[in-house]
Scaffold this motif. Structure first.
Motif, mmCIF file in Angstrom:
data_model
loop_
_atom_site.group_PDB
_atom_site.id
_atom_site.type_symbol
_atom_site.label_atom_id
_atom_site.label_comp_id
_atom_site.label_asym_id
_atom_site.label_seq_id
_atom_site.Cartn_x
_atom_site.Cartn_y
_atom_site.Cartn_z
ATOM 1 N N PHE A 198 1.006 -1.237 -0.030
ATOM 2 C CA PHE A 198 0.106 -0.132 0.019
ATOM 3 C C PHE A 198 0.959 1.430 0.063
ATOM 4 O O PHE A 198 0.683 2.377 -0.532
ATOM 5 N N ASN A 199 2.011 1.121 0.711
ATOM 6 C CA ASN A 199 2.822 2.525 0.846
ATOM 7 C C ASN A 199 3.586 2.411 -0.415
ATOM 8 O O ASN A 199 3.705 3.847 -0.951
ATOM 9 N N ARG A 200 3.820 1.616 -1.212
ATOM 10 C CA ARG A 200 4.522 1.751 -2.521
ATOM 11 C C ARG A 200 3.523 2.332 -3.597
ATOM 12 O O ARG A 200 3.939 2.795 -4.588
ATOM 13 N N ALA A 201 2.487 1.791 -3.511
ATOM 14 C CA ALA A 201 1.577 2.087 -4.658
ATOM 15 C C ALA A 201 1.105 3.532 -4.792
ATOM 16 O O ALA A 201 1.163 4.305 -3.751
ATOM 17 N N ASP A 202 1.150 4.027 -5.864
ATOM 18 C CA ASP A 202 0.509 5.387 -6.195
ATOM 19 C C ASP A 202 -0.914 5.418 -5.924
ATOM 20 O O ASP A 202 -1.235 6.684 -5.563
ATOM 21 N N LEU A 203 -1.987 4.479 -5.982
ATOM 22 C CA LEU A 203 -3.143 4.451 -5.644
ATOM 23 C C LEU A 203 -3.709 2.849 -5.268
ATOM 24 O O LEU A 203 -3.359 2.030 -5.621
ATOM 25 N N ALA A 204 -4.477 3.215 -4.146
ATOM 26 C CA ALA A 204 -5.030 1.733 -3.608
ATOM 27 C C ALA A 204 -6.466 1.813 -4.014
ATOM 28 O O ALA A 204 -7.320 2.789 -3.953
ATOM 29 N N LEU A 205 -6.958 0.521 -4.043
ATOM 30 C CA LEU A 205 -8.390 0.331 -4.441
ATOM 31 C C LEU A 205 -9.190 -0.707 -3.689
ATOM 32 O O LEU A 205 -8.306 -1.678 -3.187
ATOM 33 N N ALA A 206 -10.459 -0.605 -3.268
ATOM 34 C CA ALA A 206 -11.117 -1.322 -2.443
ATOM 35 C C ALA A 206 -12.463 -1.614 -3.308
ATOM 36 O O ALA A 206 -12.843 -0.679 -4.018
ATOM 37 N N PRO A 207 -13.151 -2.943 -3.373
ATOM 38 C CA PRO A 207 -14.387 -2.938 -4.204
ATOM 39 C C PRO A 207 -15.555 -2.631 -3.440
ATOM 40 O O PRO A 207 -16.589 -2.624 -4.032
ATOM 41 N N SER A 208 -15.482 -2.054 -2.031
ATOM 42 C CA SER A 208 -16.676 -1.526 -1.417
ATOM 43 C C SER A 208 -16.034 -0.996 -0.359
ATOM 44 O O SER A 208 -15.196 -0.925 0.148
ATOM 45 N N ARG A 209 -16.993 0.194 0.186
ATOM 46 C CA ARG A 209 -16.665 0.842 1.406
ATOM 47 C C ARG A 209 -16.342 0.044 2.473
ATOM 48 O O ARG A 209 -15.516 0.296 3.383
#
Length: 357
Positions: free
Chosen positions: A138-149
């Motif tokens: 997560f720290n390395r990524a430019d953006l993180a995604l999740a499929p639901s709140r």
């Protein structure tokens, strides 16, 4: 885009690629873990290029050292194929990646949140390295995604605050149908996974008026097995056959205690099934008011909810209509619009940063 052939990531990747093809987005699918079937290979070939690495998925290994080549292999392939952006469907794959390309880390599920939901506890000591490697991803990524709140909340409860964490709901290519229905209940999942809670559903099948048809493997890649004694075990089926089952079933049930999104429920709603769902945060977020909910830990309560719909034609029809209507929220154009915007934003940011250097 990294994929695997054993879980919902495959369906997610194929549907997303199909929705973005008209926008000119080209996909190089990079597979890890057990190899895909011939049918899966043919499907991927229609939507992009498929390369399979001799590398494991994080939940299939015993320690972090076994993943040491994953990041470098992905980065090397990205350079060789001149891709523009990396969409990694496991955050651990981003932890040690050396690339100047924009990196997205998508969390569809993980060991840490699985233990929190299924066992109600932290991961055992021998699994705690997942916490560290995913946090680095997560720290390395430019953006993180999740499929639901709800899954996004769970991620931050277990990993701490995650910068640039976005929610983009999953979608499905399955068409909305309303065919002649049979007096059957269907369910579809990887039943060897305790998070899918197949044991309770099989117990419930002993009490239901209609037969419960359980589609999906009950033996896992590491030898995990769920005996199915009361429901009708269909085994692993091609996706087209699962959709055919949903088109003729009247009720769909998901007893999952861990479900970051739940594509099967969406597909069943499109096939005009009344939904009986586990009373968990994700399903409440997505389907509240359009499904019947039951305690997933109680087989008799689950059976009672199923039988309520089996015996009440009017309520079953009303809930099937409501589920079909709700399913239209989780549509491919909306998902494609959101993902295309995120991709474009990262590419523009990368260009701007490169120009500044």
């Amino acid at each position: 885009m990294t994929i695997d052939a054993v879980g919902g990531v495959w369906r997610y990747a194929m549907d997303l690629a199909a929705s973005l093809q008209p926008r000119g987005v080209e996909f190089l699918f990079v597979g890890l873990g057990p190899r895909p079937s011939g049918r899966q290979q043919r499907e991927a070939a229609q939507l992009g290029h498929l390369r399979w690495l001799d590398a494991p998925l994080d939940w299939m290994v015993e320690n972090e050292d076994e993943l040491s080549r994953v990041g470098p292999q992905i980065a090397d392939l990205a350079r060789a194929e001149a891709v523009d952006l990396l969409h990694l469907n496991l955050p651990s794959q981003a932890a040690a990646i050396d690339t100047d390309l924009p990196v997205i880390a998508m969390s569809h599920s993980c060991v840490v949140t699985w233990f929190a939901a299924v066992r109600g506890e932290a991961a055992p000591v021998e699994w705690q390295w997942h916490q560290a490697i995913n946090r680095r991803g997560f720290n390395r990524a430019d953006l993180a995604l999740a499929p639901s709140r709800s899954h996004a909340r769970t991620l931050e409860e277990t990993y701490g605050a995650i910068e640039e964490l976005h929610v983009v709901y999953n979608a499905s290519r399955s068409e909305e149908t309303a065919e002649q229905k049979d007096a059957i209940v269907c369910a579809a999942a990887r039943w060897w996974d305790d998070g899918k809670n197949g044991r309770v559903l099989d117990e419930a099948a002993a009490f239901t008026a209609w037969p419960i048809m359980m589609a999906g493997p009950n033996t896992g890649p590491d030898g995990q097995t769920l005996p199915i004694r009361h429901a009708e075990r269909l085994g692993e089926l091609p996706h087209a056959d699962v959709m055919a089952l949903m088109r003729r079933s009247s009720v769909f049930v998901s007893p999952s205690v861990y479900e970051p999104f739940g594509l099967a429920a969406l597909e069943a709603a499109r096939a005009h099934n009344a939904l009986v769902l586990a009373d968990i945060p994700t399903y409440r977020e997505l389907w509240d008011g359009a499904a019947l909910f039951a305690n997933p830990r109680d087989a008799k309560a689950l059976a009672a909810a199923i039988d309520r719909l089996c015996r009440d034609d009017d309520q079953r029809t009303q809930l099937a209509d409501k589920a079909a209507e709700r399913s239209r929220r989780y549509n491919l154009p909306s998902q494609a619009e959101a993902m295309a915007g995120l991709y474009a934003g990262l590419l523009q940011r990368n260009l701007t940063n490169s120009a500044a250097e």
